[in-house]
Scaffold this motif. Structure first.
Motif, PDB file in Angstrom:
ATOM      1  N   GLY A   3      -4.018  -3.869  -7.845  1.00  0.00           N
ATOM      2  CA  GLY A   3      -3.299  -4.576  -6.786  1.00  0.00           C
ATOM      3  C   GLY A   3      -3.812  -6.006  -6.761  1.00  0.00           C
ATOM      4  N   GLU A  13      -5.473   0.397 -13.980  1.00  0.00           N
ATOM      5  CA  GLU A  13      -4.445   0.586 -12.943  1.00  0.00           C
ATOM      6  C   GLU A  13      -3.655   1.845 -13.309  1.00  0.00           C
ATOM      7  OE1 GLU A  13      -3.136  -0.364  -9.942  1.00  0.00           O
ATOM      8  OE2 GLU A  13      -1.635   1.153 -10.479  1.00  0.00           O
ATOM      9  N   ARG A  71       4.751  -4.230  -1.790  1.00  0.00           N
ATOM     10  CA  ARG A  71       5.466  -3.806  -0.578  1.00  0.00           C
ATOM     11  C   ARG A  71       5.142  -4.703   0.603  1.00  0.00           C
ATOM     12  NH1 ARG A  71       6.261   2.004  -1.978  1.00  0.00           N
ATOM     13  NH2 ARG A  71       5.389   2.077  -4.064  1.00  0.00           N
ATOM     14  N   TYR A  86       2.537 -20.258  10.636  1.00  0.00           N
ATOM     15  CA  TYR A  86       2.682 -19.002  11.393  1.00  0.00           C
ATOM     16  C   TYR A  86       2.892 -19.387  12.845  1.00  0.00           C
ATOM     17  CZ  TYR A  86       1.370 -14.699   8.803  1.00  0.00           C
ATOM     18  OH  TYR A  86       1.327 -13.594   7.994  1.00  0.00           O
ATOM     19  N   HIS A 103       3.502   2.097   6.700  1.00  0.00           N
ATOM     20  CA  HIS A 103       4.155   0.966   7.371  1.00  0.00           C
ATOM     21  C   HIS A 103       5.432   0.632   6.621  1.00  0.00           C
ATOM     22  CE1 HIS A 103       1.694  -0.900  10.593  1.00  0.00           C
ATOM     23  NE2 HIS A 103       0.851   0.013  10.156  1.00  0.00           N
ATOM     24  N   GLN A 104       6.486   0.313   7.396  1.00  0.00           N
ATOM     25  CA  GLN A 104       7.780   0.052   6.765  1.00  0.00           C
ATOM     26  C   GLN A 104       8.218  -1.385   6.999  1.00  0.00           C
ATOM     27  OE1 GLN A 104      10.428   3.624   7.427  1.00  0.00           O
ATOM     28  NE2 GLN A 104       8.705   4.181   8.731  1.00  0.00           N
ATOM     29  N   SER A 105       9.162  -1.788   6.190  1.00  0.00           N
ATOM     30  CA  SER A 105       9.660  -3.151   6.254  1.00  0.00           C
ATOM     31  C   SER A 105      11.134  -3.136   5.865  1.00  0.00           C
ATOM     32  CB  SER A 105       8.849  -3.988   5.258  1.00  0.00           C
ATOM     33  OG  SER A 105       8.745  -5.307   5.678  1.00  0.00           O
ATOM     34  N   GLY A 159       4.997   1.261   2.706  1.00  0.00           N
ATOM     35  CA  GLY A 159       3.768   1.070   1.930  1.00  0.00           C
ATOM     36  C   GLY A 159       2.588   1.427   2.804  1.00  0.00           C
ATOM     37  N   HIS A 195      -3.873  -6.704   5.980  1.00  0.00           N
ATOM     38  CA  HIS A 195      -3.932  -8.139   5.660  1.00  0.00           C
ATOM     39  C   HIS A 195      -4.733  -8.423   4.392  1.00  0.00           C
ATOM     40  CE1 HIS A 195      -6.655  -7.153   9.075  1.00  0.00           C
ATOM     41  NE2 HIS A 195      -7.554  -7.735   8.323  1.00  0.00           N
ATOM     42  N   GLY A 196      -4.565  -7.556   3.391  1.00  0.00           N
ATOM     43  CA  GLY A 196      -5.319  -7.710   2.144  1.00  0.00           C
ATOM     44  C   GLY A 196      -4.695  -8.696   1.178  1.00  0.00           C
TER      45      GLY A 196
HETATM   46  C1  LIG Z   1       5.069  -3.233   4.998  1.00  0.00           C
HETATM   47  C2  LIG Z   1       3.801  -3.967   4.679  1.00  0.00           C
HETATM   48  C3  LIG Z   1       3.694  -5.309   5.013  1.00  0.00           C
HETATM   49  C4  LIG Z   1       2.504  -6.021   4.730  1.00  0.00           C
HETATM   50  N1  LIG Z   1       2.447  -7.353   5.003  1.00  0.00           N
HETATM   51  C5  LIG Z   1       1.346  -8.066   4.668  1.00  0.00           C
HETATM   52  C6  LIG Z   1       1.292  -9.478   4.863  1.00  0.00           C
HETATM   53  O1  LIG Z   1       2.252 -10.098   5.340  1.00  0.00           O
HETATM   54  N2  LIG Z   1       0.161 -10.138   4.507  1.00  0.00           N
HETATM   55  C7  LIG Z   1      -0.914  -9.485   3.981  1.00  0.00           C
HETATM   56  O2  LIG Z   1      -1.943 -10.114   3.700  1.00  0.00           O
HETATM   57  N3  LIG Z   1      -0.874  -8.148   3.750  1.00  0.00           N
HETATM   58  C8  LIG Z   1       0.222  -7.431   4.080  1.00  0.00           C
HETATM   59  N4  LIG Z   1       0.252  -6.084   3.845  1.00  0.00           N
HETATM   60  C9  LIG Z   1      -0.950  -5.418   3.320  1.00  0.00           C
HETATM   61  C10 LIG Z   1      -1.113  -5.665   1.824  1.00  0.00           C
HETATM   62  O3  LIG Z   1       0.015  -5.163   1.151  1.00  0.00           O
HETATM   63  C11 LIG Z   1      -2.372  -4.941   1.318  1.00  0.00           C
HETATM   64  O4  LIG Z   1      -3.475  -5.180   2.161  1.00  0.00           O
HETATM   65  C12 LIG Z   1      -2.738  -5.428  -0.079  1.00  0.00           C
HETATM   66  O5  LIG Z   1      -1.634  -5.329  -0.946  1.00  0.00           O
HETATM   67  C13 LIG Z   1      -3.902  -4.620  -0.604  1.00  0.00           C
HETATM   68  O6  LIG Z   1      -4.104  -4.936  -1.966  1.00  0.00           O
HETATM   69  P1  LIG Z   1      -5.022  -4.014  -2.831  1.00  0.00           P
HETATM   70  O7  LIG Z   1      -5.102  -4.615  -4.179  1.00  0.00           O
HETATM   71  O8  LIG Z   1      -6.294  -3.754  -2.103  1.00  0.00           O
HETATM   72  O9  LIG Z   1      -4.271  -2.600  -2.826  1.00  0.00           O
HETATM   73  P2  LIG Z   1      -3.031  -2.057  -3.670  1.00  0.00           P
HETATM   74  O10 LIG Z   1      -2.005  -3.092  -3.927  1.00  0.00           O
HETATM   75  O11 LIG Z   1      -2.591  -0.803  -3.001  1.00  0.00           O
HETATM   76  O12 LIG Z   1      -3.713  -1.730  -5.046  1.00  0.00           O
HETATM   77  C14 LIG Z   1      -4.537  -0.617  -5.274  1.00  0.00           C
HETATM   78  C15 LIG Z   1      -4.188  -0.100  -6.652  1.00  0.00           C
HETATM   79  O13 LIG Z   1      -5.120   0.898  -7.058  1.00  0.00           O
HETATM   80  C16 LIG Z   1      -4.454   1.750  -7.940  1.00  0.00           C
HETATM   81  N5  LIG Z   1      -5.250   2.981  -8.076  1.00  0.00           N
HETATM   82  C17 LIG Z   1      -5.529   3.883  -7.108  1.00  0.00           C
HETATM   83  N6  LIG Z   1      -6.293   4.881  -7.591  1.00  0.00           N
HETATM   84  C18 LIG Z   1      -6.507   4.598  -8.907  1.00  0.00           C
HETATM   85  C19 LIG Z   1      -7.225   5.255  -9.949  1.00  0.00           C
HETATM   86  N7  LIG Z   1      -7.858   6.418  -9.744  1.00  0.00           N
HETATM   87  N8  LIG Z   1      -7.232   4.693 -11.179  1.00  0.00           N
HETATM   88  C20 LIG Z   1      -6.568   3.520 -11.410  1.00  0.00           C
HETATM   89  N9  LIG Z   1      -5.875   2.862 -10.451  1.00  0.00           N
HETATM   90  C21 LIG Z   1      -5.853   3.392  -9.220  1.00  0.00           C
HETATM   91  C22 LIG Z   1      -3.106   1.947  -7.275  1.00  0.00           C
HETATM   92  O14 LIG Z   1      -2.110   2.410  -8.164  1.00  0.00           O
HETATM   93  C23 LIG Z   1      -2.821   0.558  -6.713  1.00  0.00           C
HETATM   94  O15 LIG Z   1      -1.965  -0.211  -7.547  1.00  0.00           O
HETATM   95  C24 LIG Z   1       1.417  -5.349   4.108  1.00  0.00           C
HETATM   96  C25 LIG Z   1       1.529  -4.000   3.756  1.00  0.00           C
HETATM   97  C26 LIG Z   1       2.709  -3.302   4.029  1.00  0.00           C
HETATM   98  C27 LIG Z   1       2.810  -1.859   3.619  1.00  0.00           C
END
Ligand SMILES: Cc1cc2nc3c(=O)[nH]c(=O)nc-3n(C[C@H](O)[C@H](O)[C@H](O)COP(=O)(O)OP(=O)(O)OC[C@H]3O[C@@H](n4cnc5c(N)ncnc54)[C@H](O)[C@@H]3O)c2cc1C
Length: 378
Positions: free
Chosen positions: A10, A31, A42, A83, A221-223, A302, A332-333
């Motif tokens: 991600g 990934e 999402r 914002y 959470h939905q959008s 998502g 907010h990641g």
């Molecule tokens: C509707 C909605 C609206 C949002 N709006 C905002 C916003 O406006 N601003 C904001 O900052 N944030 C927002 N967020 C939150 C944001 O999407 C997340 O906080 C952010 O994407 C997290 O990123 P990440 O890389 O930690 O997680 P992810 O994008 O979930 O990445 C984690 C990854 O790990 C992989 N994975 C899991 N287990 C394994 C494994 N065993 N081996 C290999 N890969 C694995 C998964 O496939 C996934 O791709 C929103 C979320 C939602 C659902």
């Protein structure tokens, strides 16, 4: 040189891999599906510095500097369109005044403005019951697809190896030291592992055998997104706590993206619900009446990977040498990711970071030292 493995492609995992590779480290990212396929694609694009505590304000200030720098260097869209928090009661105004003072102290130029000024910034909003607004023009939005793709491309150019459709199934630890990871494509040696699996982070912690529960739980959470309208119609991210924690903005493609805080969980289920659709179509037009006339094209769900104080767990796992975590971003990641990449890279390389990482201490839950709840909006 150490072999560093990042689990999760991600925006957070990719940013970490990018910062490490940029500093010449030997990094491999796994990934399980494709880059961005978790919460990242999402998300609602929002990036803000309007938080209510010192750590998040400082981290987000740095993050915005990095969003600006990297979006220019790597040529992906990041628009500082601000914002706008709409405020409806004296109580809300008092709360926001405190936040604004703290933000100003750290150089974030947020201001309390009148409803009429808010209307000038976003002419489509309804200000009938609005009594003031909190406005920071340096907040903004970025396109998750272009951002994560650009960071992944650059990470590879700097020498990172990125394996998609490669799931980490187990982590081999001997006498408290990491030896490697088992994947569906075989075994890879590793000296250092970073858990950036967000909603799946607890499963990775179990694989590593860490003796405490870092309480990260998945919430649905939905959008929604509407048909495209004239670009520039809703420039800032508009937020209203009064209306079920609603957020509305226009994407780079012209569609209006929005949502409310109606959440389900903890659950790994991601089926969109009719209840949400009804609620969101009733609520959002109260803030932007013109939405009544627009078609909703899609809705989706998502994860918010939530912790009890809505702050992520970022740092070292003490019992296992060279295991790190950056997960539990509680909605907010996306906005935090460039600064998180920098913090983890500095922590691995130098053992410390200039940003206040202590706030996100993964052991605070165990010790019962929850932080002030982070503002958990868009
Ligand atoms: C509707 C909605 C609206 C949002 N709006 C905002 C916003 O406006 N601003 C904001 O900052 N944030 C927002 N967020 C939150 C944001 O999407 C997340 O906080 C952010 O994407 C997290 O990123 P990440 O890389 O930690 O997680 P992810 O994008 O979930 O990445 C984690 C990854 O790990 C992989 N994975 C899991 N287990 C394994 C494994 N065993 N081996 C290999 N890969 C694995 C998964 O496939 C996934 O791709 C929103 C979320 C939602 C659902």
């Amino acid at each position: 040189m150490s072999d560093i493995v990042v689990i999760g492609g991600g925006i957070v995992g990719v940013s970490i891999a990018h910062e490490l590779a940029k500093r010449g480290e030997n990094v491999t990212l796994f990934e399980k599906r494709y880059i961005g396929s978790g919460s990242t694609f999402r998300c609602a694009t929002g990036i803000r510095q309007q938080f209510g505590d010192e750590a998040n304000i400082q981290v987000m200030k740095r993050s915005v500097e990095l969003w600006k720098k990297y979006s220019e260097e790597y040529e992906f869209p990041f628009d500082q369109t601000g914002y706008l928090f709409l405020l409806y009661s004296e109580e809300e105004v008092e709360d926001f005044k405190k936040n604004i003072a703290l933000q100003n102290k750290f150089g974030v130029p947020t201001r309390l403005i009148t409803p009429e000024e808010a209307k000038e910034i976003a002419p489509l909003i309804n200000i009938d019951e609005v009594i003031a607004a909190s406005w920071n023009p340096t907040d903004g939005k970025a396109d998750p697809f272009f951002a994560v793709t650009a960071f992944a491309r650059k990470a590879k150019e700097y020498g990172a190896k990125i394996y998609e459709y490669t799931e980490v199934k187990d982590i081999l630890v001997e006498k408290g030291e990491i030896k490697g990871v088992k994947t569906n494509r075989g075994f890879f040696k590793a000296d250092i592992v970073v858990n950036a699996a967000n909603a799946w982070a607890p499963l990775i912690n179990i694989m590593a055998g860490i003796p405490i529960d870092i309480p990260i739980r998945p919430y649905k959470h939905q959008s929604i997104i509407t048909q495209p309208i004239e670009r520039g119609s809703i420039k800032p991210m508009v937020i209203s706590f009064r209306h079920h924690d609603a957020y509305i903005t226009q994407t780079h493609h012209g569609g209006v993206i929005g949502g409310i805080g109606l959440e389900y969980g903890p659950t790994y289920d991601l089926t969109p619900t009719y209840e949400y659709l009804k609620e969101v179509t009733k609520t959002l037009p109260q803030i932007v009446p013109a939405l009544k006339n627009l078609r909703i094209l899609r809705m989706w769900a998502g994860y918010y990977a939530k912790t009890p104080d809505s702050n992520p767990a970022i740092g070292r796992i003490e019992e296992i040498d060279q295991l790190y975590i950056a997960a539990g971003f509680s909605g907010h990641g996306f906005m935090m990711s460039p600064a998180v990449g920098e913090m983890i890279a500095e922590l691995i390389i130098k053992g410390r970071t200039h940003l206040p990482i202590w706030w996100y201490d993964p052991y605070r839950f165990e010790r019962g030292e929850l932080r002030e709840k982070a503002i958990q909006m868009g």
